[in-house]
Design an enzyme around this catalytic site. Sequence first.
Site, PDB file in Angstrom:
ATOM      1  N   LYS A  22       0.929  -1.073  -0.057  1.00  0.00           N
ATOM      2  CA  LYS A  22       0.003   0.190  -0.051  1.00  0.00           C
ATOM      3  C   LYS A  22       0.852   1.328  -0.248  1.00  0.00           C
ATOM      4  O   LYS A  22       0.558   2.140  -0.750  1.00  0.00           O
ATOM      5  CB  LYS A  22      -0.977  -0.116   1.289  1.00  0.00           C
ATOM      6  CG  LYS A  22      -1.488   1.469   1.606  1.00  0.00           C
ATOM      7  CD  LYS A  22      -2.204   1.374   2.622  1.00  0.00           C
ATOM      8  CE  LYS A  22      -1.491   1.667   4.125  1.00  0.00           C
ATOM      9  NZ  LYS A  22      -1.339   3.035   4.501  1.00  0.00           N
ATOM     10  N   ASN A  23       1.864   1.173   0.900  1.00  0.00           N
ATOM     11  CA  ASN A  23       2.719   2.595   0.886  1.00  0.00           C
ATOM     12  C   ASN A  23       3.355   2.764   0.007  1.00  0.00           C
ATOM     13  O   ASN A  23       4.074   3.873  -0.098  1.00  0.00           O
ATOM     14  CB  ASN A  23       3.337   2.606   2.349  1.00  0.00           C
ATOM     15  CG  ASN A  23       2.260   2.830   3.465  1.00  0.00           C
ATOM     16  OD1 ASN A  23       1.181   3.282   3.354  1.00  0.00           O
ATOM     17  ND2 ASN A  23       2.748   2.493   4.859  1.00  0.00           N
ATOM     18  N   CYS A 120      -4.339  13.118  13.074  1.00  0.00           N
ATOM     19  CA  CYS A 120      -5.206  11.599  12.728  1.00  0.00           C
ATOM     20  C   CYS A 120      -4.771  10.984  13.913  1.00  0.00           C
ATOM     21  O   CYS A 120      -4.077  11.505  14.960  1.00  0.00           O
ATOM     22  CB  CYS A 120      -4.525  10.964  11.761  1.00  0.00           C
ATOM     23  SG  CYS A 120      -2.860  10.197  11.918  1.00  0.00           S
ATOM     24  N   ARG A 125       1.055  15.003  13.009  1.00  0.00           N
ATOM     25  CA  ARG A 125       1.611  14.644  11.630  1.00  0.00           C
ATOM     26  C   ARG A 125       1.660  15.678  11.009  1.00  0.00           C
ATOM     27  O   ARG A 125       0.681  16.105   9.900  1.00  0.00           O
ATOM     28  CB  ARG A 125       0.772  13.443  10.946  1.00  0.00           C
ATOM     29  CG  ARG A 125       0.691  12.326  11.832  1.00  0.00           C
ATOM     30  CD  ARG A 125       0.015  10.989  11.061  1.00  0.00           C
ATOM     31  NE  ARG A 125       0.791  10.546   9.767  1.00  0.00           N
ATOM     32  CZ  ARG A 125       0.276   9.750   9.087  1.00  0.00           C
ATOM     33  NH1 ARG A 125      -0.682   9.061   9.129  1.00  0.00           N
ATOM     34  NH2 ARG A 125       1.158   9.157   7.926  1.00  0.00           N
ATOM     35  N   ASP A 320       5.092   0.983  11.745  1.00  0.00           N
ATOM     36  CA  ASP A 320       3.962   0.059  11.463  1.00  0.00           C
ATOM     37  C   ASP A 320       3.890  -1.204  11.829  1.00  0.00           C
ATOM     38  O   ASP A 320       2.990  -1.959  11.680  1.00  0.00           O
ATOM     39  CB  ASP A 320       4.051   0.369   9.801  1.00  0.00           C
ATOM     40  CG  ASP A 320       3.567   1.737   9.314  1.00  0.00           C
ATOM     41  OD1 ASP A 320       3.147   2.576  10.124  1.00  0.00           O
ATOM     42  OD2 ASP A 320       3.881   2.040   8.153  1.00  0.00           O
ATOM     43  N   ARG A 412      -8.410  -0.268   5.296  1.00  0.00           N
ATOM     44  CA  ARG A 412      -7.279   0.485   4.510  1.00  0.00           C
ATOM     45  C   ARG A 412      -5.954  -0.084   4.318  1.00  0.00           C
ATOM     46  O   ARG A 412      -5.609   0.387   3.027  1.00  0.00           O
ATOM     47  CB  ARG A 412      -7.252   1.764   5.518  1.00  0.00           C
ATOM     48  CG  ARG A 412      -8.358   2.491   5.889  1.00  0.00           C
ATOM     49  CD  ARG A 412      -7.862   3.776   6.598  1.00  0.00           C
ATOM     50  NE  ARG A 412      -6.843   4.440   5.972  1.00  0.00           N
ATOM     51  CZ  ARG A 412      -5.799   5.061   6.680  1.00  0.00           C
ATOM     52  NH1 ARG A 412      -5.966   5.228   8.048  1.00  0.00           N
ATOM     53  NH2 ARG A 412      -4.847   5.679   6.111  1.00  0.00           N
TER      54      ARG A 412
HETATM   55  C1  EPZ Z   1       4.560   7.116   6.075  1.00  0.00           C
HETATM   56  O1  EPZ Z   1       3.869   8.218   6.490  1.00  0.00           O
HETATM   57  C2  EPZ Z   1       3.585   5.866   6.076  1.00  0.00           C
HETATM   58  N1  EPZ Z   1       2.514   6.230   5.152  1.00  0.00           N
HETATM   59  C3  EPZ Z   1       2.983   5.615   7.311  1.00  0.00           C
HETATM   60  O2  EPZ Z   1       2.263   4.336   7.285  1.00  0.00           O
HETATM   61  C4  EPZ Z   1       4.216   5.443   8.164  1.00  0.00           C
HETATM   62  O3  EPZ Z   1       3.868   4.971   9.663  1.00  0.00           O
HETATM   63  C5  EPZ Z   1       5.446   6.425   8.270  1.00  0.00           C
HETATM   64  O4  EPZ Z   1       5.668   6.918   6.844  1.00  0.00           O
HETATM   65  C6  EPZ Z   1       6.551   6.127   9.093  1.00  0.00           C
HETATM   66  O5  EPZ Z   1       7.343   4.971   8.284  1.00  0.00           O
HETATM   67  C7  EPZ Z   1       2.635   6.174   3.725  1.00  0.00           C
HETATM   68  O6  EPZ Z   1       3.642   5.568   3.199  1.00  0.00           O
HETATM   69  C8  EPZ Z   1       1.302   6.457   2.999  1.00  0.00           C
HETATM   70  P1  EPZ Z   1       6.670  10.679   7.889  1.00  0.00           P
HETATM   71  P2  EPZ Z   1       4.381   9.628   6.514  1.00  0.00           P
HETATM   72  O7  EPZ Z   1       6.395  11.917   7.048  1.00  0.00           O
HETATM   73  O8  EPZ Z   1       5.287   9.846   5.242  1.00  0.00           O
HETATM   74  C9  EPZ Z   1       7.199  13.775  11.300  1.00  0.00           C
HETATM   75  C10 EPZ Z   1       0.568   3.011   7.857  1.00  0.00           C
HETATM   76  O9  EPZ Z   1       0.071   2.586   8.996  1.00  0.00           O
HETATM   77  N2  EPZ Z   1       6.982  14.807  10.151  1.00  0.00           N
HETATM   78  O10 EPZ Z   1       7.886   9.739   7.304  1.00  0.00           O
HETATM   79  O11 EPZ Z   1       3.305  10.643   6.534  1.00  0.00           O
HETATM   80  C11 EPZ Z   1       5.857  13.006  11.640  1.00  0.00           C
HETATM   81  O12 EPZ Z   1       4.948  13.880  12.352  1.00  0.00           O
HETATM   82  C12 EPZ Z   1       0.777   4.380   7.798  1.00  0.00           C
HETATM   83  O13 EPZ Z   1       0.504   2.363   6.838  1.00  0.00           O
HETATM   84  C13 EPZ Z   1       7.210  16.324  10.467  1.00  0.00           C
HETATM   85  O14 EPZ Z   1       7.491  16.566  11.634  1.00  0.00           O
HETATM   86  O15 EPZ Z   1       5.337   9.769   7.760  1.00  0.00           O
HETATM   87  C14 EPZ Z   1       6.745  11.925  12.193  1.00  0.00           C
HETATM   88  O16 EPZ Z   1       6.913  12.048  13.643  1.00  0.00           O
HETATM   89  C15 EPZ Z   1       0.903   5.104   8.917  1.00  0.00           C
HETATM   90  N3  EPZ Z   1       6.839  17.155   9.503  1.00  0.00           N
HETATM   91  C16 EPZ Z   1       7.845  11.704  11.338  1.00  0.00           C
HETATM   92  O17 EPZ Z   1       8.002  12.874  10.844  1.00  0.00           O
HETATM   93  C17 EPZ Z   1       6.556  16.891   8.132  1.00  0.00           C
HETATM   94  O18 EPZ Z   1       6.531  17.416   7.385  1.00  0.00           O
HETATM   95  C18 EPZ Z   1       7.794  10.587  10.183  1.00  0.00           C
HETATM   96  O19 EPZ Z   1       6.592  10.918   9.454  1.00  0.00           O
HETATM   97  C19 EPZ Z   1       6.481  15.265   7.960  1.00  0.00           C
HETATM   98  C20 EPZ Z   1       6.637  14.464   9.083  1.00  0.00           C
END
Ligand code: EPZ
Length: 443
Positions: A22-23, A120, A125, A320, A412
């Site tokens: 999915k991701n 969320c 996020r 995850d 999902r």
């Molecule tokens: C991806 O989300 C995945 N989603 C998530 O999977 C996964 O948990 C996550 O990466 C971490 O591995 C998809 O790929 C669709 P991040 P993403 O930006 O990219 C902070 C699932 O269950 N951050 O890497 O949105 C954020 O708050 C889902 O399948 C900022 O501060 O995650 C977090 O603490 C849920 N500013 C950390 O970075 C930003 O602009 C990592 O988030 C962006 C992120």
Amino acid sequence: MDVFVIKGGRKLSGTIRINGSKNAALPLMTAALLTDEPLILSEVPNLSDIRNMTKLLGELGVQSDIETTDLGQTITHRVVDPTQSHARYEIVRTMRASISTLGPLVAKRGYARVSLPGGCAIGQRPVDLHLRGLEALGAKITLDGGDIIAQAPGGRLIGASVFLGGPFGSTVLGTANILSAATLARGTTIIESAACEPEIVDLANMLIAMGAKISGAGSPRITIEGVEELSGTTHRVMPDRIEAGTYMCAAAITQSEITLDNCPLDAMMSATDTLGHMGVDVNAVGSADDPMRRSCVISRTGAITPVQITTQPHPGFPTDLQAQFMALLCLSNGNAVITEKIFPERFLHVAELCRMGAQIHRQGATAVVTGVQQLTGAPVMASDLRASAGLVIAALAAQGQTIINRVYHIDRGYEHLEDKPAKVGASIRRANAEEFANSTMTL
Ligand code: EPZ
């Protein structure tokens, strides 16, 4: 609304095929916005997030023709109306990955209006790094009515050095956004502190096949030389490492032996190494030609040994899989410690696992899991996707019946979650919540 009805304690035996990720698929799909030619993706999982992305791309002028095969879906994407650039709140709020349309839209169409995703279940996020990255490439970013408006002066982004690090490491979808956008920028872009996740490598490989000039994907520094245009291509989505890890936990908690096919073992070392320390064997079998598509046998015969887990960006332990491993550690023979460094609030499963008899004490971003002899079935509430998967794992080993409410969270991210474990012997079925409440349905 549906529920899962699970009767615990059954041994599992047989083979499960892991579906496309999915991701990986979600940002691959948004790359359709970068080209005027057809983009064909195979092994796309049949999930509600994918359906939502198809709908969103439809609103952005991308036609999707879907063919269902034994190995998932093959989706042919074609841009039919490049004038649409508004990702509306009504869709974005159902799926945060909608933010990955932002980079491709502004890079190709020079303009994007994408609703700002809200918070969320797993935390705040923010998307500040996505915006900072696009600004570094020359985009003018404003906010209007809850929407991000990104404009490329003169219609084209300009290559630049972009730092995507934060206190947690990098950002996966932020890296996907900037990587995709930079392929069509004028000049060279360097992404420093890029996410190293295998899904980013899959995206880079596909973009390269479309004519992009990218080096370093999978490392913290990615270099992109912008090109004038990208062509279409045909790409097979990588298998889902989180689905694979979830079924590894299912085999381990039920003390069973199962085989996983199409398993991306090469992308799962932190998970398989942790399982090894817990007393769970993961043995690759058969051809080693493609380390991302192996068969492996998972088995456990002895007790579950407690371990310490800290979630980290790849190649560290993935957030995850935190909930699923916590479920498994509920039955260890000691104290395990889990620290969540990516989403410090991602512990919605803790209270539900405790309803099933688990002993878990959480302090901030750390949970101490004291193993118990037995979990007991109970009605529980699914919250976020992976928390819900953790509850399914626990229910497979619990004594008696567990009812998992709100399984739309599971839909999902897991294709046929009730079918795959049932095929290998689990007692799990989907039922309508109201019908179930009004009946004396038994398994
Ligand atoms: C991806 O989300 C995945 N989603 C998530 O999977 C996964 O948990 C996550 O990466 C971490 O591995 C998809 O790929 C669709 P991040 P993403 O930006 O990219 C902070 C699932 O269950 N951050 O890497 O949105 C954020 O708050 C889902 O399948 C900022 O501060 O995650 C977090 O603490 C849920 N500013 C950390 O970075 C930003 O602009 C990592 O988030 C962006 C992120």
